[in-house]
Design a protein around this motif. Sequence first.
Motif, PDB file in Angstrom:
ATOM      1  N   ALA A  20       0.830  -1.208   0.000  1.00  0.00           N
ATOM      2  CA  ALA A  20       0.000   0.000   0.000  1.00  0.00           C
ATOM      3  C   ALA A  20       0.865   1.259   0.000  1.00  0.00           C
ATOM      4  N   PHE A  21       1.955   1.238   0.767  1.00  0.00           N
ATOM      5  CA  PHE A  21       2.863   2.391   0.772  1.00  0.00           C
ATOM      6  C   PHE A  21       3.436   2.624  -0.621  1.00  0.00           C
ATOM      7  N   TYR A  25       2.719   6.169  -2.421  1.00  0.00           N
ATOM      8  CA  TYR A  25       3.827   7.118  -2.342  1.00  0.00           C
ATOM      9  C   TYR A  25       4.898   6.917  -3.403  1.00  0.00           C
ATOM     10  N   LEU A  26       4.824   5.826  -4.194  1.00  0.00           N
ATOM     11  CA  LEU A  26       5.835   5.591  -5.226  1.00  0.00           C
ATOM     12  C   LEU A  26       5.195   5.434  -6.602  1.00  0.00           C
ATOM     13  N   LEU A  27       4.380   4.399  -6.773  1.00  0.00           N
ATOM     14  CA  LEU A  27       3.887   4.046  -8.098  1.00  0.00           C
ATOM     15  C   LEU A  27       2.872   5.058  -8.634  1.00  0.00           C
ATOM     16  N   ALA A  28       1.877   5.408  -7.829  1.00  0.00           N
ATOM     17  CA  ALA A  28       0.872   6.366  -8.307  1.00  0.00           C
ATOM     18  C   ALA A  28       1.496   7.739  -8.589  1.00  0.00           C
ATOM     19  N   TRP A 215      -3.215   2.104  -9.559  1.00  0.00           N
ATOM     20  CA  TRP A 215      -2.357   1.798  -8.406  1.00  0.00           C
ATOM     21  C   TRP A 215      -3.017   2.233  -7.100  1.00  0.00           C
ATOM     22  N   LEU A 216      -3.699   3.367  -7.109  1.00  0.00           N
ATOM     23  CA  LEU A 216      -4.410   3.790  -5.899  1.00  0.00           C
ATOM     24  C   LEU A 216      -5.500   2.784  -5.528  1.00  0.00           C
TER      25      LEU A 216
END
Length: 269
Positions: A20-21, A25-28, A215-216
């Motif tokens: 989820a992180f 915080y990275l992919l989206a 991603w979200l």
Amino acid sequence: MRFLLRPGWIALTLAVAGFAFGCYYLLAPWQFHRSTERDGANAALVRAVSTAPVPRGELVPRGAEPDADAAWRQVVVTGSYRGTDVLARLRSVDGSAASEVLTPFRTTDGDTLLVDRGYVRPDGVVLPPIAPAPGGVVTLVAYQRPDESPTDRAPIDQAGYRQFYAIDAAQIGPVVGAPLSPGYLQLLPDQPGSLTAVPLPPPDPNSSYSYAWQWLIFGVMAIGGWFYFVRLEYRTRQEQESLPDAGSGPAAEPTPRTTAEVLADRYGR
């Protein structure tokens, strides 16, 4: 809820939290950033075909590197071709292999630029005849392009030409014998010295924005799945604890064994 402290559940919780992180915080954010970049590239292409050409000196100062606003703008330069042709190899135009022909161009204000005169299609390592650039002073209309990212692959000599893997003025300048200003010009069709003009790339459909939202959603699904399995485990344990204990009643007394049975077990029948 003590079962959450078991190693298996701790590992699952950490995996879900890490996933989820990464989603949030990275992919989206990465996909949102790519979406912004692609929107900018598409807007630059629209400007390229809708904005009238301007003198290059008004858009890019002499010797300066073209900025993002200058990318794909139509510019006008006057001067003469100088030096030797070099090639940009391993290109693809309309899905087929091509090599782009690059020639230095000395402007009347003393700037030396690299001009992409168009492309030829090689037959293996054999190149078709390449028409030389015209002599004398000419005026060109071209798209302003930034340098491509340099590569570690060294240029090669093949078919009588020095061939590069990236169009980078800093790398090509020493080969053509003149310091080149950053960036290069991509000729429009029917310009002096043009070959088969490199076509404009089609607008990017920009699917990165939808990928970012995917991603979200994946992050939400991972957290929701964790809560679902926690609830399922909790309810299963509650149901097991509510069942009557089969061993809580009085224990049945064993049937006494006869002497013959004890002797048979000890010495055999």
